[in-house]
Design a protein around this motif. Structure first.
Motif, PDB file in Angstrom:
ATOM      1  N   PRO A  67       0.820  -1.217   0.000  1.00 31.33           N
ATOM      2  CA  PRO A  67       0.000   0.000   0.000  1.00 31.33           C
ATOM      3  C   PRO A  67       0.857   1.272   0.000  1.00 31.33           C
ATOM      4  CG  PRO A  67      -0.785  -1.566   1.643  1.00 31.33           C
ATOM      5  CD  PRO A  67       0.544  -2.065   1.162  1.00 31.33           C
ATOM      6  N   PRO A  68       0.320   2.375  -0.509  1.00 30.93           N
ATOM      7  CA  PRO A  68       1.044   3.652  -0.463  1.00 30.93           C
ATOM      8  C   PRO A  68       1.471   3.997   0.962  1.00 30.93           C
ATOM      9  CG  PRO A  68      -0.902   3.836  -1.845  1.00 30.93           C
ATOM     10  CD  PRO A  68      -0.984   2.496  -1.185  1.00 30.93           C
ATOM     11  N   GLY A  69       2.729   4.399   1.105  1.00 29.90           N
ATOM     12  CA  GLY A  69       3.253   4.782   2.400  1.00 29.90           C
ATOM     13  C   GLY A  69       3.807   3.647   3.238  1.00 29.90           C
ATOM     14  N   SER A  70       3.626   2.400   2.827  1.00 29.31           N
ATOM     15  CA  SER A  70       4.082   1.266   3.628  1.00 29.31           C
ATOM     16  C   SER A  70       5.598   1.115   3.543  1.00 29.31           C
ATOM     17  CB  SER A  70       3.398  -0.024   3.183  1.00 29.31           C
ATOM     18  OG  SER A  70       3.705  -0.321   1.828  1.00 29.31           O
ATOM     19  N   ARG A  71       6.194   0.649   4.647  1.00 28.52           N
ATOM     20  CA  ARG A  71       7.632   0.447   4.705  1.00 28.52           C
ATOM     21  C   ARG A  71       8.037  -0.782   3.894  1.00 28.52           C
ATOM     22  NH1 ARG A  71      10.397   2.341   9.132  1.00 28.52           N
ATOM     23  NH2 ARG A  71      12.213   1.433   8.102  1.00 28.52           N
ATOM     24  N   LEU A  72       9.191  -0.697   3.269  1.00 29.43           N
ATOM     25  CA  LEU A  72       9.747  -1.814   2.514  1.00 29.43           C
ATOM     26  C   LEU A  72      11.020  -2.250   3.244  1.00 29.43           C
ATOM     27  CD1 LEU A  72       9.257  -0.380  -1.086  1.00 29.43           C
ATOM     28  CD2 LEU A  72       7.958  -2.238  -0.039  1.00 29.43           C
TER      29      LEU A  72
ATOM     30  N   ASP B  73      10.227   7.297  -8.845  1.00 29.55           N
ATOM     31  CA  ASP B  73       9.197   7.856  -7.956  1.00 29.55           C
ATOM     32  C   ASP B  73       8.126   6.855  -7.542  1.00 29.55           C
ATOM     33  OD1 ASP B  73      10.327  10.433  -7.811  1.00 29.55           O
ATOM     34  OD2 ASP B  73       9.412  10.995  -9.723  1.00 29.55           O
ATOM     35  N   PHE B  74       8.445   5.570  -7.580  1.00 26.42           N
ATOM     36  CA  PHE B  74       7.546   4.566  -7.021  1.00 26.42           C
ATOM     37  C   PHE B  74       7.856   4.321  -5.544  1.00 26.42           C
ATOM     38  CE2 PHE B  74       7.214   3.244 -11.545  1.00 26.42           C
ATOM     39  CZ  PHE B  74       5.834   3.324 -11.661  1.00 26.42           C
ATOM     40  N   VAL B  75       9.074   4.646  -5.161  1.00 26.27           N
ATOM     41  CA  VAL B  75       9.562   4.411  -3.801  1.00 26.27           C
ATOM     42  C   VAL B  75      10.219   5.684  -3.302  1.00 26.27           C
ATOM     43  CG1 VAL B  75      11.378   3.181  -2.525  1.00 26.27           C
ATOM     44  CG2 VAL B  75       9.840   1.908  -4.014  1.00 26.27           C
ATOM     45  N   VAL B  76      10.138   5.903  -1.990  1.00 23.64           N
ATOM     46  CA  VAL B  76      10.781   7.051  -1.355  1.00 23.64           C
ATOM     47  C   VAL B  76      11.898   6.540  -0.460  1.00 23.64           C
ATOM     48  CG1 VAL B  76      10.467   8.989   0.227  1.00 23.64           C
ATOM     49  CG2 VAL B  76       8.658   8.413  -1.408  1.00 23.64           C
TER      50      VAL B  76
ATOM     51  N   PHE C 167      13.438   2.623   3.029  1.00 22.72           N
ATOM     52  CA  PHE C 167      12.579   2.821   1.869  1.00 22.72           C
ATOM     53  C   PHE C 167      11.111   2.588   2.217  1.00 22.72           C
ATOM     54  CE2 PHE C 167      16.727   1.622   0.240  1.00 22.72           C
ATOM     55  CZ  PHE C 167      16.910   2.483  -0.844  1.00 22.72           C
ATOM     56  N   SER C 168      10.254   3.316   1.549  1.00 24.77           N
ATOM     57  CA  SER C 168       8.808   3.112   1.686  1.00 24.77           C
ATOM     58  C   SER C 168       8.151   3.371   0.339  1.00 24.77           C
ATOM     59  CB  SER C 168       8.213   4.038   2.746  1.00 24.77           C
ATOM     60  OG  SER C 168       8.420   5.395   2.417  1.00 24.77           O
ATOM     61  N   VAL C 169       6.958   2.835   0.167  1.00 26.71           N
ATOM     62  CA  VAL C 169       6.208   3.051  -1.068  1.00 26.71           C
ATOM     63  C   VAL C 169       5.785   4.514  -1.134  1.00 26.71           C
ATOM     64  CG1 VAL C 169       4.160   2.396  -2.384  1.00 26.71           C
ATOM     65  CG2 VAL C 169       5.390   0.677  -1.043  1.00 26.71           C
ATOM     66  N   ALA C 170       5.918   5.116  -2.296  1.00 24.72           N
ATOM     67  CA  ALA C 170       5.542   6.524  -2.452  1.00 24.72           C
ATOM     68  C   ALA C 170       4.081   6.720  -2.061  1.00 24.72           C
ATOM     69  CB  ALA C 170       5.764   6.969  -3.892  1.00 24.72           C
ATOM     70  N   PRO C 171       3.791   7.760  -1.287  1.00 29.54           N
ATOM     71  CA  PRO C 171       2.412   7.986  -0.854  1.00 29.54           C
ATOM     72  C   PRO C 171       1.558   8.512  -2.004  1.00 29.54           C
ATOM     73  CG  PRO C 171       3.798   9.789  -0.130  1.00 29.54           C
ATOM     74  CD  PRO C 171       4.719   8.767  -0.749  1.00 29.54           C
ATOM     75  N   VAL C 172       0.260   8.480  -1.811  1.00 23.89           N
ATOM     76  CA  VAL C 172      -0.668   9.108  -2.751  1.00 23.89           C
ATOM     77  C   VAL C 172      -1.330  10.278  -2.033  1.00 23.89           C
ATOM     78  CG1 VAL C 172      -1.090   6.993  -4.040  1.00 23.89           C
ATOM     79  CG2 VAL C 172      -2.580   7.565  -2.117  1.00 23.89           C
ATOM     80  N   SER C 173      -1.739  11.270  -2.792  1.00 24.65           N
ATOM     81  CA  SER C 173      -2.369  12.440  -2.199  1.00 24.65           C
ATOM     82  C   SER C 173      -3.254  13.114  -3.239  1.00 24.65           C
ATOM     83  CB  SER C 173      -1.318  13.439  -1.702  1.00 24.65           C
ATOM     84  OG  SER C 173      -0.618  14.008  -2.799  1.00 24.65           O
ATOM     85  N   LEU C 174      -4.184  13.902  -2.778  1.00 24.07           N
ATOM     86  CA  LEU C 174      -5.046  14.646  -3.696  1.00 24.07           C
ATOM     87  C   LEU C 174      -4.255  15.654  -4.527  1.00 24.07           C
ATOM     88  CD1 LEU C 174      -8.262  15.243  -1.559  1.00 24.07           C
ATOM     89  CD2 LEU C 174      -8.000  13.735  -3.528  1.00 24.07           C
TER      90      LEU C 174
END
Length: 226
Positions: free
Chosen positions: A22-27, A54-57, A64-71
């Protein structure tokens, strides 16, 4: 890039696109090494490549974490994709030939014959068909295949890949009133008629509607009334 790195990169990219992470989850690197049976170096290299896309931050001291989603991110991505994809579409129509027309017709035929949803979603409900996701991507690529700008096509593909993660969120929503196949058919017909204005308008509406559906899911619920 080694075979192990290429494999873990592809596996992680697909998992992120499918929202299995999921977006924002730790890897967690060690857990990924164990899960995929690859070395620490292969996982780090794959994650670094995904961060560049830009799939991972990557965060110092945090990993590393999954890139978040936002409005705001969705709105910016949608505006940019509409602009770039419209330019690609208009160029494709201007440079249309028989091969492009045949490719577009074939892509729509495959899309029309492939079910969008399949059984097995959680909990026991339908989920997006990976076969449909592939032919859907192929259809949008076929729409712009005659575009004469390699750079525009490259940027369009990057934006499509980023939009895919957002778009897949919309498949969890109930929007039975939307006829996505009819939207794609109208797009195809306008493009084959070489009506760039109509095709551009339909593309704008198609991408905007998906964005609006996803926005309703990304938007946090309002606080309960006191």
């Amino acid at each position: 890039m080694t075979n192990h790195t290429e494999r873990i990169y592809a596996d992680l990219r697909n998992a992120i696109l499918q929202n299995r992470y999921p977006p924002g989850s730790r890897l967690r690197i060690n857990a990924l090494c164990d899960e995929h049976g690859v070395s620490l170096g292969a996982v780090r290299e794959a994650l670094s490549r995904l961060a560049a896309e830009d799939f991972v931050v990557a965060e110092p001291q945090k990993g590393f974490s999954v890139a978040p989603v936002s409005l705001p991110g969705l709105a910016d991505l949608t505006r940019t994709r509409i602009s770039i994809e419209t330019m690609c579409l208009q160029s494709a129509i201007a440079n249309a030939d028989v091969e492009w027309e045949a490719g577009l017709l074939a892509a729509f035929h495959r899309l029309a014959r492939t079910p969008m949803m399949e059984a097995g979603g959680a909990p026991g409900g339908p989920r997006l068909s990976e076969g449909w996701a592939a032919v859907h991507a192929a259809f949008h690529a076929a729409l712009v295949a005659a575009c004469d700008s390699p750079w525009l096509l490259k940027i369009r593909q990057m934006l499509y890949d980023q939009s895919e993660r957002y778009r897949r969120l919309s498949t969890t929503a109930s929007h039975d009133s939307r006829d996505t196949l009819a939207e794609h058919e109208a797009l195809m017909k306008a493009a084959l008629a070489h009506d760039a204005a109509a095709a551009s308008q339909l593309l704008h509406r198609h991408l905007t509607l998906t964005s609006e559906i996803v926005a309703a899911l990304v938007r946090p619920e309002p606080p309960a009334a006191p």
